[in-house]
Design an enzyme around this catalytic site. Sequence first.
Site: not given
Ligand code: GLC
Length: 784
Positions: A410, A481, A407
């Site tokens: 980017e 998200d 995650d």
């Molecule tokens: C980001 C991710 C999400 C995750 C969060 C906490 O917003 O896109 O899926 O739950 O981080 O890690």
Amino acid sequence: MIKNGYGKLLDFQVNGNDIVINYEHNKVFVSIIRSTIINFFVPLFRKERNSKAVENFETTHRKFEIKAIENGLEIITEKLVVKIFDYFKTDIYDKTGNLLCQDYRGEKAPFERRFSDYDLLAAEGHKTNANSDEKIYVVKKLEEDTYFYGLGERSGHLNKKGYHYVNWNTDNPAPHGETFDRLYKSIPFLIGIKKNISFGIFFDNHFETTFDMGRDNKDYYYFSAADGNLDYYFIYGPSVKEVVENYTKLTGTTPLPQLWTLGFQQCRWSYGSEARVMEIANSFRKREIPCDTIYLDIDYMDGYRVFTWNKEKFKNPHAMIEKLKSMGFKIVTIIDPGVKVDKGYKIYDEGLENDYFAKDNQGIVYRNEVWPGDSVYPDFLNSKTRSWWAKNQKIMTDYGVSGIWNDMNEPASFKGPLPDDVMFDNDGIPVMHKEAHNIYAHFMAKATYEGLKKETGKRPFIVTRAAYAGTQKYSTVWTGDNQSTWEHLRMSIPMLMNLGLSGIGFCGTDVGGFGHDCTSELLIRWVQMGTFTPLFRNHSAMGTRDQEPWAFDEKTEEINRQYIKLRYKLLPYIYDMMWQCNKTGAPLIRPLLFNYQADAETYELNYEFLCGDNILVAPVVEQGAKVRTLYLPKGDSWVDYWTGEIHEGGQYIIKNVPLDICPIYIKGGSVLPTYEVQNYVGEKEITKLTLQVYLTDENTSSTYNHYVDDGESFKYMVGEYSNYKIKVTNGEKVEIKLKVIDNNYKDSYKNFQFVFHNLKEKEVIINGETKAVDDKGKIVIIKP
Ligand code: GLC
């Protein structure tokens, strides 16, 4: 064109598959990759091609002719005629003379932006027209009847005509809307259809790039880049299917996944303690809602330090994961790129000592802020950093973790964006952040893939948020998200279809929605749609209400259970489609036009899709809907999965959609392989494959390939799989031919069962023998 232009064409030389064209001011390289793929390359930034997506730039000799024409040259391949003129104006035709793609001859003339005090703004240096700040651009003539697709993960409609998008991987937590011109992924690959002929343009440039499909000016479309080389591929179809196949030949296809990864997956930010994780796991089993995977979001870590555990909340992760494994659950843990600045923390110390982190323009390790607070960024463009990151996967796999969720890659940063000049060593060829940004996650995924493969020996399961063209070789993706809103359920359908057309065969959205509170009805409708998407994961944000399949009432739970079970029943079909995807790039979730391009009515269907070749799904995407209008494409008849009713293709129909009905139609004459429903993959020994045969009143003939292997290892690569060809002919009699093509998977089926839908007779012919069909279930069992 490039701003300083090319000038007149002076001469050209042919060298194998490469043609060098000398212009007054520039040199252009044209390569014939295949008879259907032409690469255009101008080394404006680096001398060599610098692709991070294409690993197989085939150079074997192709057949083509080349000749000089007035003011230019003409290249003729088996499929295309390419004419290149002064000023590097290029026109591409098919062999019958259809003009597919023509460089625009006029000046680029974007619309003016309107302001009340226009002169003052202009005087102050504000931007008053829609032009992007690009160094390179290629402008193509736009014709009325052109439709556009692809470009990866995008909000908005399926057809991208009139849209304008930027490729700059972006984590914008605001609710995604049609106004968003950028999201987490950058896939600079556009597909066009004009008069039933399709072509693709892959602009392989990982700086910030822009695609404009006629927003700026109705007369042209263009792609442009902030910097870098001009390096683009024209890819001919004529079918979209062939365009995608050719594109994935260049950038790679989705690898065959482990079978369990196609099961249901449950996530939440966060299941923050062992007790809570066990409660969730027990709940699935007690309620008999199938589930294979539980995710651990950031709170399993010690202060968000990657590759660590919070041992207060998870006393013995290894024992917990073993226990979960015995119940059939696999654990996937989140890993972010940001490494906490913390002396004494192994990952930080090692990275610092070995020079694994990106630096600022003064050579000092660059810091920004993410979940752990002050953090540094691994330089994934460096192979030594990648090897280190790959090795770190062992920390997780030793605990028993089965997959990794990448995650914030980017990369995200809480204290403003990374400056353009943050430096990445990139194996001794330093690059600035502006060149590294869009490929950062791609290389994080590659490192993770290599690490997991080495440590587990199994097909790696990785989910990534950011990506570049070609990331499909390493990782599955989810669309970040989203929100628990109907608008986002709707948006996810064209988004996933375009991701699929962009080579990303294994993708999904957060089922139920991430931000905001889900409702029971929204969850039901989202689960119904998720049943047919490759990644089927329910996830929700911190602070939102529960949205596990049972989180509302009994009725909601029952409908969710019914669909999740349907998913497990369809697993062999979905696996077959992923196998096809691995071979040809054909995505599981795809727009109807992928299979029915001759039927132009399919070109703008946003809210229905095909799940592989044989299933059409028209999810309900409005609260309170009692009916759903949907289109059935021309050329086939369609069998209503719920009622068995047969509809002719080429018409809109209205289907009643009470809460438990998601409209599903099976292609007439086709076969769906199904399994007995399990609570998780591997719960039961599968000895029988059931082949559901959907007959109609018409004569039909179809073939289906079914593939089976151990569902986890790489042994299939050395031939350990079985493959069956099933031919169904519905003529005077119903005749089935089941042929074993490969039979090298030793644990393949002991029985095949046929279930006939809409069978009129009492017998069928199977492999030449007449077989009686049982009255109630219409079933015949044969040994292979
Ligand atoms: C980001 C991710 C999400 C995750 C969060 C906490 O917003 O896109 O899926 O739950 O981080 O890690």
